[in-house]
Design a protein around this motif. Structure first.
Motif, short mmCIF file in Angstrom:
data_model
loop_
_atom_site.label_atom_id
_atom_site.label_comp_id
_atom_site.label_asym_id
_atom_site.label_seq_id
_atom_site.Cartn_x
_atom_site.Cartn_y
_atom_site.Cartn_z
N PRO A 1 10.75 1.25 -9.77
CA PRO A 1 11.54 0.72 -10.85
C PRO A 1 10.54 -0.44 -11.30
CG PRO A 1 12.64 0.83 -8.83
CD PRO A 1 11.15 1.47 -8.66
N PRO A 2 10.81 -0.90 -12.60
CA PRO A 2 9.86 -1.97 -13.14
C PRO A 2 9.52 -3.20 -12.49
CG PRO A 2 11.49 -0.90 -14.90
CD PRO A 2 11.57 -0.44 -13.52
N SER A 3 10.65 -3.73 -11.92
CA SER A 3 10.72 -4.97 -11.09
C SER A 3 9.90 -4.74 -9.70
CB SER A 3 12.00 -5.36 -10.62
OG SER A 3 12.91 -4.57 -9.82
N ARG B 1 0.76 -1.17 -0.09
CA ARG B 1 -0.02 -0.06 -0.16
C ARG B 1 0.78 1.36 -0.15
NH1 ARG B 1 -4.71 0.87 3.80
NH2 ARG B 1 -5.06 2.41 2.20
N ASP B 2 2.00 1.06 0.72
CA ASP B 2 3.01 2.48 0.76
C ASP B 2 3.29 2.73 -0.59
OD1 ASP B 2 2.48 2.77 3.26
OD2 ASP B 2 4.38 1.84 3.98
N ARG B 3 3.63 1.77 -1.67
CA ARG B 3 4.20 2.06 -2.76
C ARG B 3 2.95 2.29 -4.02
NH1 ARG B 3 7.27 -0.64 0.18
NH2 ARG B 3 9.57 -0.98 -0.10
N LEU B 4 1.67 2.27 -3.38
CA LEU B 4 0.73 2.62 -4.64
C LEU B 4 0.95 3.84 -5.23
CD1 LEU B 4 -2.57 0.80 -2.81
CD2 LEU B 4 -0.83 -0.06 -4.78
N GLY B 5 1.19 5.02 -4.52
CA GLY B 5 1.16 6.14 -5.01
C GLY B 5 2.36 6.42 -5.97
N LEU B 6 3.34 5.80 -5.56
CA LEU B 6 4.54 5.96 -6.41
C LEU B 6 4.41 5.13 -7.80
CD1 LEU B 6 7.50 4.97 -4.01
CD2 LEU B 6 6.87 7.25 -5.07
N LEU B 7 3.68 3.81 -7.64
CA LEU B 7 3.31 3.25 -8.89
C LEU B 7 2.44 3.86 -9.81
CD1 LEU B 7 3.23 0.49 -10.42
CD2 LEU B 7 1.19 -0.19 -9.12
N GLU C 1 6.19 -4.42 -10.85
CA GLU C 1 5.40 -5.79 -11.38
C GLU C 1 4.97 -6.30 -10.02
OE1 GLU C 1 6.86 -9.85 -13.00
OE2 GLU C 1 7.88 -8.04 -13.82
N TRP C 2 5.62 -6.29 -9.10
CA TRP C 2 5.61 -6.86 -7.40
C TRP C 2 4.30 -6.15 -6.85
CZ3 TRP C 2 6.96 -4.33 -2.81
CH2 TRP C 2 7.07 -4.97 -1.70
N VAL C 3 4.11 -4.97 -6.93
CA VAL C 3 2.98 -4.14 -6.43
C VAL C 3 1.55 -4.49 -7.45
CG1 VAL C 3 2.08 -1.98 -5.59
CG2 VAL C 3 4.58 -2.41 -5.45
N LEU C 4 1.89 -4.35 -8.62
CA LEU C 4 0.81 -4.85 -9.63
C LEU C 4 0.28 -6.12 -9.36
CD1 LEU C 4 1.83 -3.14 -12.83
CD2 LEU C 4 -0.39 -2.71 -11.70
N LYS C 5 1.18 -7.03 -9.09
CA LYS C 5 0.76 -8.46 -8.98
C LYS C 5 -0.15 -8.63 -7.68
CE LYS C 5 2.60 -13.08 -8.29
NZ LYS C 5 3.47 -13.88 -8.13
N HIS C 6 0.25 -7.86 -6.63
CA HIS C 6 -0.46 -7.95 -5.40
C HIS C 6 -2.01 -7.12 -5.57
CE1 HIS C 6 -1.62 -7.13 -1.06
NE2 HIS C 6 -1.99 -5.98 -1.38
#
Length: 79
Positions: free
Chosen positions: A21-23, A9-15, A26-31
């Motif tokens: 970074p792409p890797s 959740r902490d990374r959703l805004g960055l996404l 991908e990790w956050v999108l998968k979640h």
């Protein structure tokens, strides 16, 4: 919710802002694809980012220099 969930959740805004970074993206999108609350929050954040991108005010210069603004903010913090 687990501690790992909060890391996603902490990374959703960055996404949403394309700042991961792409890797990691991908990790956050998968979640988000398997988590309804994160998927909804990501959708909201993406709409917000798109709305801000269309805001013409972002292209206008600041009414004062960024250095003057910084000086004012720091003066208020120190007061």
């Amino acid at each position: 919710m687990t501690l790992l969930h909060f890391r996603y959740r902490d990374r959703l805004g960055l996404l949403a802002s394309s700042l991961l970074p792409p890797s990691e993206a991908e990790w956050v999108l998968k979640h988000a694809s398997s988590c309804d609350s994160c998927r909804m929050e990501l959708d909201d954040l993406r709409r917000t980012v798109a709305s801000l991108a269309r805001d013409g005010a972002l292209d206008r210069p600041l009414p004062i220099s960024s250095e003057a603004l910084r000086t004012r903010v720091l003066a208020r913090i120190r007061a």
